[in-house]
Design a protein around this motif. Structure first.
Motif, mmCIF file in Angstrom:
data_model
loop_
_atom_site.group_PDB
_atom_site.id
_atom_site.type_symbol
_atom_site.label_atom_id
_atom_site.label_comp_id
_atom_site.label_asym_id
_atom_site.label_seq_id
_atom_site.Cartn_x
_atom_site.Cartn_y
_atom_site.Cartn_z
ATOM 1 N N ALA A 278 0.956 -1.165 -0.025
ATOM 2 C CA ALA A 278 0.039 -0.085 -0.052
ATOM 3 C C ALA A 278 0.818 1.231 0.002
ATOM 4 O O ALA A 278 2.155 1.124 0.229
ATOM 5 N N VAL A 279 0.325 2.568 -0.325
ATOM 6 C CA VAL A 279 1.030 3.661 -0.253
ATOM 7 C C VAL A 279 0.247 4.700 0.390
ATOM 8 O O VAL A 279 -1.340 4.718 0.205
ATOM 9 N N TYR A 280 0.580 5.328 1.338
ATOM 10 C CA TYR A 280 -0.179 6.277 2.438
ATOM 11 C C TYR A 280 0.526 7.560 1.910
ATOM 12 O O TYR A 280 1.628 7.786 1.961
ATOM 13 N N VAL A 281 -0.365 8.617 1.598
ATOM 14 C CA VAL A 281 0.043 9.675 1.009
ATOM 15 C C VAL A 281 -0.512 10.863 1.635
ATOM 16 O O VAL A 281 -1.925 10.866 1.857
ATOM 17 N N SER A 282 -0.002 12.035 2.149
ATOM 18 C CA SER A 282 -0.355 13.123 2.649
ATOM 19 C C SER A 282 -1.122 13.584 1.496
ATOM 20 O O SER A 282 -0.799 13.919 0.275
ATOM 21 N N PRO A 283 -2.279 14.027 1.982
ATOM 22 C CA PRO A 283 -3.271 14.931 1.027
ATOM 23 C C PRO A 283 -3.023 15.900 0.513
ATOM 24 O O PRO A 283 -3.922 17.080 0.282
ATOM 25 N N MET A 284 -1.702 16.549 0.275
ATOM 26 C CA MET A 284 -1.494 17.644 -0.204
ATOM 27 C C MET A 284 -0.816 17.508 -1.724
ATOM 28 O O MET A 284 -0.439 16.493 -2.050
ATOM 29 N N LYS A 285 -1.060 18.512 -2.346
ATOM 30 C CA LYS A 285 -0.747 18.647 -3.869
ATOM 31 C C LYS A 285 0.733 17.953 -4.103
ATOM 32 O O LYS A 285 0.765 17.172 -4.897
ATOM 33 N N ARG A 286 1.746 18.496 -3.068
ATOM 34 C CA ARG A 286 3.050 18.052 -3.632
ATOM 35 C C ARG A 286 3.339 16.545 -3.427
ATOM 36 O O ARG A 286 4.201 16.156 -4.121
ATOM 37 N N PRO B 271 0.734 28.834 5.470
ATOM 38 C CA PRO B 271 -0.245 28.302 4.346
ATOM 39 C C PRO B 271 0.413 27.272 3.666
ATOM 40 O O PRO B 271 -0.240 26.478 2.984
ATOM 41 N N SER B 272 1.881 27.288 3.473
ATOM 42 C CA SER B 272 2.141 26.224 2.529
ATOM 43 C C SER B 272 2.322 24.781 3.120
ATOM 44 O O SER B 272 2.360 23.977 2.493
ATOM 45 N N ASP B 273 2.014 24.566 4.563
ATOM 46 C CA ASP B 273 1.836 23.322 5.011
ATOM 47 C C ASP B 273 0.252 23.153 5.321
ATOM 48 O O ASP B 273 0.051 22.246 6.105
ATOM 49 N N VAL B 274 -0.631 23.791 4.867
ATOM 50 C CA VAL B 274 -2.112 23.619 4.879
ATOM 51 C C VAL B 274 -2.611 23.078 3.313
ATOM 52 O O VAL B 274 -2.212 23.622 2.564
ATOM 53 N N GLY B 275 -3.294 21.962 3.542
ATOM 54 C CA GLY B 275 -3.900 21.399 2.410
ATOM 55 C C GLY B 275 -5.093 21.942 1.762
ATOM 56 O O GLY B 275 -5.701 23.154 2.117
ATOM 57 N N SER B 276 -5.526 21.396 0.894
ATOM 58 C CA SER B 276 -6.796 21.728 -0.014
ATOM 59 C C SER B 276 -7.997 20.931 -0.002
ATOM 60 O O SER B 276 -7.667 19.727 0.543
ATOM 61 N N SER B 277 -9.209 21.497 0.083
ATOM 62 C CA SER B 277 -10.298 20.223 0.172
ATOM 63 C C SER B 277 -10.299 19.135 -0.994
ATOM 64 O O SER B 277 -9.537 19.392 -2.035
ATOM 65 N N VAL B 278 -10.803 18.257 -0.553
ATOM 66 C CA VAL B 278 -10.898 16.877 -1.582
ATOM 67 C C VAL B 278 -11.435 17.446 -2.777
ATOM 68 O O VAL B 278 -11.027 16.883 -4.023
ATOM 69 N N SER B 279 -12.672 18.183 -2.884
ATOM 70 C CA SER B 279 -12.996 18.784 -4.141
ATOM 71 C C SER B 279 -12.120 19.396 -5.089
ATOM 72 O O SER B 279 -12.225 19.387 -6.332
ATOM 73 N N ILE B 280 -11.097 20.406 -4.386
ATOM 74 C CA ILE B 280 -10.101 21.011 -5.290
ATOM 75 C C ILE B 280 -9.141 20.038 -5.606
ATOM 76 O O ILE B 280 -8.613 19.892 -6.809
ATOM 77 N N LEU B 281 -8.883 19.130 -4.902
ATOM 78 C CA LEU B 281 -7.817 17.751 -5.257
ATOM 79 C C LEU B 281 -8.477 16.870 -6.513
ATOM 80 O O LEU B 281 -7.701 16.820 -7.165
ATOM 81 N N LEU B 282 -9.618 16.912 -6.231
ATOM 82 C CA LEU B 282 -10.283 15.922 -7.455
ATOM 83 C C LEU B 282 -10.014 16.559 -8.732
ATOM 84 O O LEU B 282 -10.219 16.136 -9.936
ATOM 85 N N HIS C 124 -10.504 5.432 1.168
ATOM 86 C CA HIS C 124 -9.207 5.902 0.704
ATOM 87 C C HIS C 124 -9.019 7.285 0.815
ATOM 88 O O HIS C 124 -8.123 7.915 0.654
ATOM 89 N N PHE C 125 -10.209 8.229 1.065
ATOM 90 C CA PHE C 125 -10.001 9.927 1.087
ATOM 91 C C PHE C 125 -10.504 10.287 2.471
ATOM 92 O O PHE C 125 -11.222 9.519 3.008
ATOM 93 N N PRO C 126 -9.753 11.433 2.597
ATOM 94 C CA PRO C 126 -10.173 12.116 3.926
ATOM 95 C C PRO C 126 -11.716 12.983 3.565
ATOM 96 O O PRO C 126 -12.199 12.820 2.727
ATOM 97 N N GLY C 127 -12.051 13.411 4.675
ATOM 98 C CA GLY C 127 -13.389 14.106 4.573
ATOM 99 C C GLY C 127 -13.093 15.632 4.173
ATOM 100 O O GLY C 127 -12.023 15.896 3.885
ATOM 101 N N GLU C 128 -14.179 16.032 3.527
ATOM 102 C CA GLU C 128 -13.960 17.337 2.699
ATOM 103 C C GLU C 128 -13.195 18.380 3.460
ATOM 104 O O GLU C 128 -12.294 19.021 2.977
ATOM 105 N N GLU C 129 -13.462 18.165 4.722
ATOM 106 C CA GLU C 129 -12.544 19.417 5.650
ATOM 107 C C GLU C 129 -11.612 19.037 6.376
ATOM 108 O O GLU C 129 -11.226 19.355 7.397
#
Length: 225
Positions: free
Chosen positions: A74-82, A122-133, A150-155
């Motif tokens: 498995a691969v566990y990924v931080s839900p941030m863009k980078r 701000p550089s350490d704060v992620g985006s909502s799931v809708s933006i990532l999608l 597999h995904f976190p909640g929207e907030e």
């Protein structure tokens, strides 16, 4: 033989704020160099996996040959863009975030909020799931049932300065180690951030350079509090 797990840790490739040093950039993307760095990870994974000691450990975990291109369950990924972009470039078609259509040759991916960066800039704060999608095609087409797992909640990305405090980070690291120990996967890749990965591995703040790949042997699958 006592049970154990192999934990591969990978910091994302170079991101925009690593170059500009502008921590006010929200959830910055990889730079062109960062994307090239991420593409090189597949070779590094195979090279490390071919080392005699690692090969021995992997054969103990999985005596039967795997159909996967990489020795990962498995691969566990931080839900941030980078970090998402790094994982997708590093593993390519071998990675799938859709468990409902995950064939034996695919490695299931999970977006894990506890792997997000340690700070509150701000550089350490992620985006909502809708933006990532909207940004990553590989995350689309996932069934609602799979998305719940597999995904976190929207907030998930709401963060305060208290969340970046030493006690909160220590608790997050402990919680993540326990969660990993409780999972059935035996060889997993964590794609995360320099500050948090240093804390996760050592228990104190220790920044890792861009695209540093390390492997940790977790014996007894017991996590110390």
């Amino acid at each position: 033989m006592k049970p154990f797990k192999l934990i591969w840790t990978l910091r994302h490739g170079e991101a925009l704020h690593n170059v500009t040093m502008n921590m006010n950039l929200h959830d910055p993307p990889l730079t062109s160099l960062g994307q090239l760095q991420a593409l090189s990870v597949s070779t590094a994974l195979r090279d490390i996996a071919s080392q005699s000691e690692v090969t021995r450990l992997l054969s103990e975990l999985h005596p039967s040959p795997s159909q996967r291109a990489f020795p990962l369950d498995a691969v566990y990924v931080s839900p941030m863009k980078r970090t998402i972009h790094t994982a997708l470039l590093a593993l390519g078609d071998s990675l799938s975030f859709d468990a409902s259509s995950c064939s034996p040759d695919k490695i299931p991916g999970y977006l894990v909020p506890d792997l997000q960066e340690a700070g509150s800039w701000p550089s350490d704060v992620g985006s909502s799931v809708s933006i990532l999608l909207g940004e990553f095609e590989a995350l689309n087409g996932v069934s609602d049932k799979t998305r719940e797992v597999h995904f976190p909640g929207e907030e998930w990305c709401l963060k305060t300065k208290d969340d970046a405090g030493p006690r909160a980070l220590e608790e997050r690291a402990r919680r993540l180690r326990k969660w990993i120990a409780s999972r059935e996967e035996k060889s997993v890749l964590l794609v995360s951030h320099g500050g948090f990965l240093g804390m996760l591995a050592s228990g104190f703040w220790q920044t890792m350079g861009n695209l540093i790949l390390r492997i940790i042997e977790l014996r007894d699958t017991v996590v110390q509090a």
